[in-house]
Design a protein around this motif. Structure first.
Motif, PDB file in Angstrom:
ATOM      1  N   GLU A 175       0.790  -1.050   0.063  1.00 42.29           N
ATOM      2  CA  GLU A 175       0.079  -0.083   0.184  1.00 42.29           C
ATOM      3  C   GLU A 175       0.858   1.222  -0.046  1.00 42.29           C
ATOM      4  O   GLU A 175       0.684   2.333  -0.608  1.00 42.29           O
ATOM      5  CB  GLU A 175      -0.858  -0.150   1.296  1.00 42.29           C
ATOM      6  N   LEU A 176       1.852   1.367   0.773  1.00 48.32           N
ATOM      7  CA  LEU A 176       2.890   2.225   0.812  1.00 48.32           C
ATOM      8  C   LEU A 176       3.644   2.438  -0.659  1.00 48.32           C
ATOM      9  O   LEU A 176       3.643   3.663  -1.163  1.00 48.32           O
ATOM     10  CB  LEU A 176       3.907   2.219   1.871  1.00 48.32           C
ATOM     11  N   GLN A 177       3.978   1.420  -1.221  1.00 46.71           N
ATOM     12  CA  GLN A 177       4.654   1.689  -2.346  1.00 46.71           C
ATOM     13  C   GLN A 177       3.605   2.193  -3.499  1.00 46.71           C
ATOM     14  O   GLN A 177       3.940   3.130  -4.270  1.00 46.71           O
ATOM     15  CB  GLN A 177       5.066   0.219  -2.953  1.00 46.71           C
ATOM     16  N   LYS A 178       2.298   1.807  -3.342  1.00 46.65           N
ATOM     17  CA  LYS A 178       1.227   2.198  -4.292  1.00 46.65           C
ATOM     18  C   LYS A 178       1.192   3.877  -4.220  1.00 46.65           C
ATOM     19  O   LYS A 178       1.111   4.695  -5.030  1.00 46.65           O
ATOM     20  CB  LYS A 178       0.138   1.568  -4.205  1.00 46.65           C
ATOM     21  N   HIS A 193       6.034  16.204   0.214  1.00 44.59           N
ATOM     22  CA  HIS A 193       5.223  16.959  -0.902  1.00 44.59           C
ATOM     23  C   HIS A 193       4.325  17.969   0.081  1.00 44.59           C
ATOM     24  O   HIS A 193       3.438  18.622  -0.284  1.00 44.59           O
ATOM     25  CB  HIS A 193       4.468  16.386  -1.811  1.00 44.59           C
ATOM     26  N   GLY A 194       4.387  17.689   1.538  1.00 50.33           N
ATOM     27  CA  GLY A 194       3.595  18.518   2.353  1.00 50.33           C
ATOM     28  C   GLY A 194       4.064  19.807   2.354  1.00 50.33           C
ATOM     29  O   GLY A 194       5.091  20.291   2.296  1.00 50.33           O
ATOM     30  N   ASN A 195       3.082  20.802   2.842  1.00 47.70           N
ATOM     31  CA  ASN A 195       3.455  22.055   2.767  1.00 47.70           C
ATOM     32  C   ASN A 195       3.670  22.964   3.848  1.00 47.70           C
ATOM     33  O   ASN A 195       3.671  23.994   4.211  1.00 47.70           O
ATOM     34  CB  ASN A 195       2.087  23.119   2.026  1.00 47.70           C
ATOM     35  N   ASP A 196       3.928  22.059   4.995  1.00 51.79           N
ATOM     36  CA  ASP A 196       3.911  22.524   6.444  1.00 51.79           C
ATOM     37  C   ASP A 196       5.402  21.943   7.144  1.00 51.79           C
ATOM     38  O   ASP A 196       5.396  20.680   6.650  1.00 51.79           O
ATOM     39  CB  ASP A 196       2.780  22.274   7.366  1.00 51.79           C
ATOM     40  N   ASP A 213       1.977   9.193  -5.983  1.00 53.15           N
ATOM     41  CA  ASP A 213       2.390  10.427  -5.678  1.00 53.15           C
ATOM     42  C   ASP A 213       3.594  10.917  -6.909  1.00 53.15           C
ATOM     43  O   ASP A 213       3.310  12.130  -7.270  1.00 53.15           O
ATOM     44  CB  ASP A 213       3.536  10.624  -4.148  1.00 53.15           C
ATOM     45  N   GLN A 214       4.388  10.055  -7.284  1.00 53.84           N
ATOM     46  CA  GLN A 214       5.318  10.642  -8.207  1.00 53.84           C
ATOM     47  C   GLN A 214       4.390  10.539  -9.691  1.00 53.84           C
ATOM     48  O   GLN A 214       4.907  11.517 -10.449  1.00 53.84           O
ATOM     49  CB  GLN A 214       6.378   9.377  -8.452  1.00 53.84           C
ATOM     50  N   ASN A 215       3.755   9.624 -10.049  1.00 55.36           N
ATOM     51  CA  ASN A 215       3.077   9.736 -11.229  1.00 55.36           C
ATOM     52  C   ASN A 215       2.099  10.995 -11.575  1.00 55.36           C
ATOM     53  O   ASN A 215       1.847  11.370 -12.738  1.00 55.36           O
ATOM     54  CB  ASN A 215       2.529   8.334 -11.766  1.00 55.36           C
ATOM     55  N   ALA A 216       1.434  11.163 -10.536  1.00 56.46           N
ATOM     56  CA  ALA A 216       0.682  12.469 -10.381  1.00 56.46           C
ATOM     57  C   ALA A 216       1.260  13.681 -10.962  1.00 56.46           C
ATOM     58  O   ALA A 216       0.558  14.561 -11.584  1.00 56.46           O
ATOM     59  CB  ALA A 216       0.043  12.644  -9.412  1.00 56.46           C
ATOM     60  N   ASP A 262      -2.762  14.268  -1.794  1.00 52.40           N
ATOM     61  CA  ASP A 262      -1.687  14.385  -1.289  1.00 52.40           C
ATOM     62  C   ASP A 262      -2.040  14.424   0.472  1.00 52.40           C
ATOM     63  O   ASP A 262      -1.228  13.493   1.099  1.00 52.40           O
ATOM     64  CB  ASP A 262      -0.703  15.593  -1.369  1.00 52.40           C
ATOM     65  N   GLU A 263      -2.825  14.994   0.861  1.00 52.43           N
ATOM     66  CA  GLU A 263      -3.413  15.243   2.145  1.00 52.43           C
ATOM     67  C   GLU A 263      -3.817  13.914   2.428  1.00 52.43           C
ATOM     68  O   GLU A 263      -3.606  13.499   3.775  1.00 52.43           O
ATOM     69  CB  GLU A 263      -4.456  16.325   2.461  1.00 52.43           C
ATOM     70  N   GLU A 264      -4.686  13.335   1.626  1.00 45.58           N
ATOM     71  CA  GLU A 264      -5.149  11.966   1.791  1.00 45.58           C
ATOM     72  C   GLU A 264      -4.191  10.928   2.294  1.00 45.58           C
ATOM     73  O   GLU A 264      -4.234   9.952   3.130  1.00 45.58           O
ATOM     74  CB  GLU A 264      -6.321  11.512   1.163  1.00 45.58           C
ATOM     75  N   ARG A 265      -3.243  10.948   1.467  1.00 48.96           N
ATOM     76  CA  ARG A 265      -2.072   9.634   1.460  1.00 48.96           C
ATOM     77  C   ARG A 265      -1.419   9.920   2.840  1.00 48.96           C
ATOM     78  O   ARG A 265      -0.945   9.016   3.334  1.00 48.96           O
ATOM     79  CB  ARG A 265      -1.208  10.089   0.183  1.00 48.96           C
ATOM     80  N   ARG A 266      -0.985  11.228   3.168  1.00 50.55           N
ATOM     81  CA  ARG A 266      -0.479  11.560   4.351  1.00 50.55           C
ATOM     82  C   ARG A 266      -1.143  11.321   5.645  1.00 50.55           C
ATOM     83  O   ARG A 266      -0.345  10.519   6.661  1.00 50.55           O
ATOM     84  CB  ARG A 266       0.303  13.232   4.399  1.00 50.55           C
TER      85      ARG A 266
END
Length: 291
Positions: free
Chosen positions: A27-30, A84-87, A35-38, A53-57
């Protein structure tokens, strides 16, 4: 009898359970792949991507609490998403993730750790220490500049260890990032036959050229012409690249590839041989010549 049968089934399942818990979390690999493909999409809807991104984090935080982030690759993939988080919370988690990943497996790409550290410092309004972060500054008319760096916190040897350019190389990188792309020059000239002498004149200017005429940039432009099915023009550009950079093995590899595509087999193979001569580790040339 039923008790014995149940015990037997459990014994058979036990190795599978152990294996599933000791391997990398798929699941982490996916999530890392997503993240990268997007970010490779042609037209990115950043509002949608930010939500994803927020949902993945958030999901990774759940996996951490559940004890399902265990292996080096698990921590590595977590860092890919967190960075890729902004905080500063996300950037801090990225640093911890990559740090743990490298502790478990030092052979992983170390650049990610250095970039995470620099990005975390930038989020906290502090100078970076490795030099991985470049920003566009309004004060410099939108040009790229290296984000403020405290060069005393890391040596160039440490930067090399983490796959980061030396301070001197970073200065050159900043210069190149602000050069004008060849495609823009092509749009101005409207002709490859006019563009070629222009490239030669810019090449002679060296560091004073305002255009990007590096070997890699010319090579990429050649492939752009191939995609546009302008094969004759592409061949001229690849030939020019060899003229300007006669010791660069990849220029011969690319030229050989396109020569084969247009049916010039013998000339194409000769260029592949030259490429292999310059770089004996060129696996692509070995594969082509082996056929």
């Amino acid at each position: 009898m039923k008790t014995i049968q149940l015990f037997t089934v459990l014994l058979l399942l036990f190795p599978l359970l152990v294996f599933s818990q000791s391997g990398d979390n798929p699941e982490l690999q996916k999530m890392a792949d997503d993240d990268q493909n997007a970010r490779k999409a042609a037209n990115i809807d950043w509002s949608v991507l930010s939500k994803e991104d927020e949902e993945r984090r958030a999901r990774i935080m759940e996996l951490i609490k559940e004890g399902k982030v265990k292996t080096a690759k698990d921590h590595y993939n977590s860092g890919i998403v967190f960075q890729h988080g902004n905080d500063s919370v996300s950037s801090g988690m990225a640093v911890k993730s990559f740090e743990q990943a490298l502790k478990l497996d030092p052979t992983l790409n170390r650049w990610w750790y250095a970039a995470a550290v620099d990005r975390d410092l930038m989020r906290r309004k502090q100078p970076q220490i490795y030099g991985t972060q470049f920003i566009k500054n309004k004060d410099t008319n939108g040009k790229w500049i290296r984000y403020t760096i405290d060069s005393s916190k890391a040596t160039d040897e440490q930067r090399k260890y983490y796959g980061v350019e030396t301070l001197k190389e970073q200065e050159e990188k900043e210069r190149k990032m602000n050069l004008i792309a060849l495609n823009e020059a092509y749009n101005n000239e409207k002709s490859i036959d006019k563009l070629i002498p222009f490239i030669k004149s810019e090449y002679k200017k060296g560091l004073h050229s305002k255009y990007n005429i590096d070997e890699g940039e010319i090579n990429s432009f050649g492939y752009q012409l191939v995609q546009e099915n302008k094969m004759d023009d592409a061949l001229k550009i690849f030939r020019l690249n060899i003229e300007l950079y006669p010791t660069a093995w990849n220029t011969y590899d690319s030229y050989g590839e396109i020569l084969l595509q247009v049916g010039k087999k013998q000339e194409g193979l000769e260029n592949y041989k030259k490429s292999l001569e310059l770089n004996p580790d060129n696996e692509n040339a070995k594969k082509v010549l082996g056929k």
